[in-house]
Design an enzyme around this catalytic site. Structure first.
Site, PDB file in Angstrom:
ATOM      1  N   TYR A 140       0.838  -1.001  -0.061  1.00  0.00           N
ATOM      2  CA  TYR A 140       0.059   0.026  -0.001  1.00  0.00           C
ATOM      3  C   TYR A 140       0.992   1.313   0.131  1.00  0.00           C
ATOM      4  CZ  TYR A 140      -3.585   3.371   1.464  1.00  0.00           C
ATOM      5  OH  TYR A 140      -4.453   4.247   1.448  1.00  0.00           O
TER       6      TYR A 140
ATOM      7  N   ASP B  13       9.361   2.763  -0.333  1.00  0.00           N
ATOM      8  CA  ASP B  13       8.528   3.356   0.310  1.00  0.00           C
ATOM      9  C   ASP B  13       8.723   3.188   1.803  1.00  0.00           C
ATOM     10  OD1 ASP B  13       6.150   4.383   1.816  1.00  0.00           O
ATOM     11  OD2 ASP B  13       4.593   3.353   0.482  1.00  0.00           O
TER      12      ASP B  13
ATOM     13  N   LYS C  79       5.084   9.688   8.739  1.00  0.00           N
ATOM     14  CA  LYS C  79       4.882   9.154   9.977  1.00  0.00           C
ATOM     15  C   LYS C  79       5.829   9.953  11.027  1.00  0.00           C
ATOM     16  CE  LYS C  79       2.016   5.879   8.471  1.00  0.00           C
ATOM     17  NZ  LYS C  79       0.611   6.121   8.593  1.00  0.00           N
TER      18      LYS C  79
END
Length: 430
Positions: A144, A239, A267
Site C-alpha cells: 500500500y 516506500d 509518520k
C-alpha cells in the site's frame, strides 16, 4: 466496559462523514462492533470518550515511537505555535529538517517535504517518470502506497479490509501503466522487465511491508531488486513511510544495507503531525520544480508546526541510538512471548517480527507475500481483536496491518499484553 459515548458519536458521525470515519479501517468493519472514539493519549495509553484506558499497540500507525504526547515533542509544538501556525513561505526549520534527513537516510541527497505519505509516493513516481522518460512502473501485490489512483491496483491495508482492493474511480488508462508482481519473487520481476523492455520508469515497494500484515524480505530479495534496477535503468523506490527512522536511524535501507534511488517518508518525521517527504539522488531530485521540469507543489508543505515536531523527534533519534536497542528488545519480548504462549496452547499461528513491528497471523503457514497473508482466518482475528479490546489492549482493527511498538511499554505493560493474549486465545477458541 461501557462504550456508550463512542456508540453515540459513531451513529451521529454517519450523518455527516462517509461511513462515520475519515479513514476506512477505523470503521471496525473487519473486526465487528463499533469504533472507539479517542479523547486523549499519553505514553503507552489511549483513553476513549467513555474514559476507558487501553494499552495501545498502533501508536498512530507508527509515528509515536517514544509513546504518545511526549513532552519533548509537545514543547516543540507549543513553542512553534507562539510564532504562528502557517506561513506558506520558506522557514529555517525546513532547511534544518531536510539537512538532518539527508544526514540520516543513506539514499537521500536532496529531499522535498509534502503533507502525507500518499503525496510523497505519488510525487516520487512522477519524478521517476520525468527523469527516465518512461511511463510504466512496478508495484508489489498487497503493498500500500497511499490512495493515489495508480497505487490502488491490488493494494493492501484498508483496500483489503474493505474487500475492495481495486477501487472504482481508477481508470483503465491509469491502471495500464501499473505492473504487478508478487513480493519476494525476483523471477516475476525479471519476467515483467523482459516483457516491458525499456518502458519501466520505477519499481516501488515497501522493503518491509506493513499493509498486508508485517511481511519480511527473503534473503537476497532486496539485493536482487537493486541489481535488476541498476541493470535496466529503473528507479528503485523504497516506500519507508512506515519503516523510516523506526527500524533504524536510516530505516530499512540502513538495516538491510540496500540503497534505493529514491525514498518516501512520513509518520515519524512529523512527530505525529501530518507530514511526508520524498528524496533521493541529487540528479533525480534536480528534476523537481523549480530546479527542473517535473511539477509538484503544496501550499502547506513544510508547515512550521509539523517541522518543529518532526525536528524534535529526529534530533532525539539521531543523538540517542539507545532508543533502537530499547525498541528491539521490547519487540523481541512481545513477539517471543506470543509465540511461547501459542505453543503452550498447541497453536502454530505465524508471528512475523522485526524490530518494533510485528504481526500475528491466524494461519499456520509462513506469510511471505500477499497470497499467503490472505490465508489468515480473518473472522478469528476479529474475535481475538474484540477479546483483547475488552481486556484493555488496543490493536490495529485489521488482520492486514502491522503493529507498532513504542519505548513507553514497560516490563509490567508487556506482561499485561501477553496475559491478555493468552486469555483472549482461550476465550475465542473455546
Amino acid at each position: 466496559m461501557q462504550i456508550s459515548e463512542s456508540k453515540r458519536l459513531f451513529a451521529h458521525a454517519q450523518n455527516f462523514i462517509p461511513g462515520g470515519v475519515n479513514s476506512p479501517v477505523r470503521a471496525f468493519r473487519a473486526v465487528g462492533g463499533d469504533p472507539i472514539f479517542i479523547k486523549r493519549a499519553d505514553g503507552a495509553f489511549i483513553y476513549d470518550e467513555d474514559n476507558n484506558a487501553y494499552i495501545e499497540l498502533i501508536n498512530s500507525w507508527g509515528p509515536m515511537i517514544l509513546g504518545h504526547n511526549h513532552p519533548m515533542v509537545r514543547e516543540a509544538v507549543i513553542q512553534a505555535m507562539e510564532n504562528g501556525t502557517s506561513f506558506g513561505a520558506p522557514t529555517a526549520r525546513e532547511v534544518e529538517i531536510a539537512e538532518l534527513i539527508v544526514n540520516m537516510v543513506p539514499s537521500v541527497e536532496k529531499v522535498r517535504m509534502v503533507n502525507s505519505g500518499t503525496e510523497a509516493t505519488m510525487s516520487a513516481i512522477r519524478v521517476a517518470r520525468g527523469y527516465t522518460g518512461r511511463d510504466k512502473f512496478i508495484k508489489m501485490e498487497g503493498h500500500y502506497h497511499g490512495h493515489g489512483d495508480s497505487f490502488l491496483i491490488s493494494a493492501g491495508s484498508g483496500a483489503i479490509t474493505m474487500g475492495n482492493p481495486d477501487s472504482p474511480g481508477v481508470t483503465a488508462g491509469t491502471a495500464k501503466d501499473t505492473l504487478l508482481a508478487p513480493y519476494n519473487d525476483l523471477q516475476a520481476i525479471e519476467t515483467l522487465v523482459a516483457a516491458n523492455k525499456g518502458e519501466i520508469a520505477a519499481l516501488i515497494l515497501e522493503p518491509v511491508p506493513g499493509n498486508m500484515g508485517l511481511t519480511l524480505p527473503l534473503p537476497g530479495y532486496l539485493e536482487g531488486l537493486r541489481k535488476i534496477c541498476t541493470r535496466e535503468g529503473i528507479v528503485l523506490i523504497f516506500d519507508e513511510v512506515m519503516t523510516g527512522f523506526r527500524l533504524a536511524k536510516g530505516g530499512a535501507q540502513e538495516l538491510f544495507g540496500v540503497t534505493p534511488d529514491m525514498t518516501t517518508l512520513g509518520k515519524i518525521i512529523g512527530g505525529g503531525m501530518p507530514v511526508g517527504a520524498y528524496g533521493g539522488k541529487k540528479e533525480i531530485m534536480e528534476f523537481v520544480s523549480p530546479a527542473g521540469p517535473v511539477y509538484q507543489a503544496g501550499t502547506l508543505s513544510g508547515n512550521p508546526i509539523a517541522m518543529a515536531a518532526g525536528l524534535a523527534m529526529l534530533r532525539h533519534l539521531d543523538t540517542h541510538p539507545e532508543v533502537y536497542a530499547s525498541l528491539n528488545q521490547i519487540g523481541k519480548r512481545i513477539a517471543e512471548g506470543i509465540v511461547k504462549i501459542n505453543l503452550e496452547l498447541n497453536l502454530n499461528y505465524t508471528v512475523n517480527h522485526i524490530g518494533s513491528m510485528y504481526s500475528l497471523f491466524f494461519t499456520d503457514s509462513p506469510v511471505v507475500d500477499f497470497e499467503s497473508a490472505k490465508k489468515s482466518d480473518t473472522a478469528l482475528f476479529g474475535r481475538y481483536f474484540q477479546a483483547m479490546l475488552k481486556r484493555g489492549i488496543y490493536l490495529a482493527p485489521s488482520q492486514f496491518e502491522s503493529l507498532f511498538l513504542s519505548t513507553a511499554l514497560t516490563d509490567e505493560l508487556i506482561e499485561k499484553i501477553l496475559s491478555a493474549h493468552k486469555e483472549s486465545l482461550i476465550e475465542v477458541l473455546g
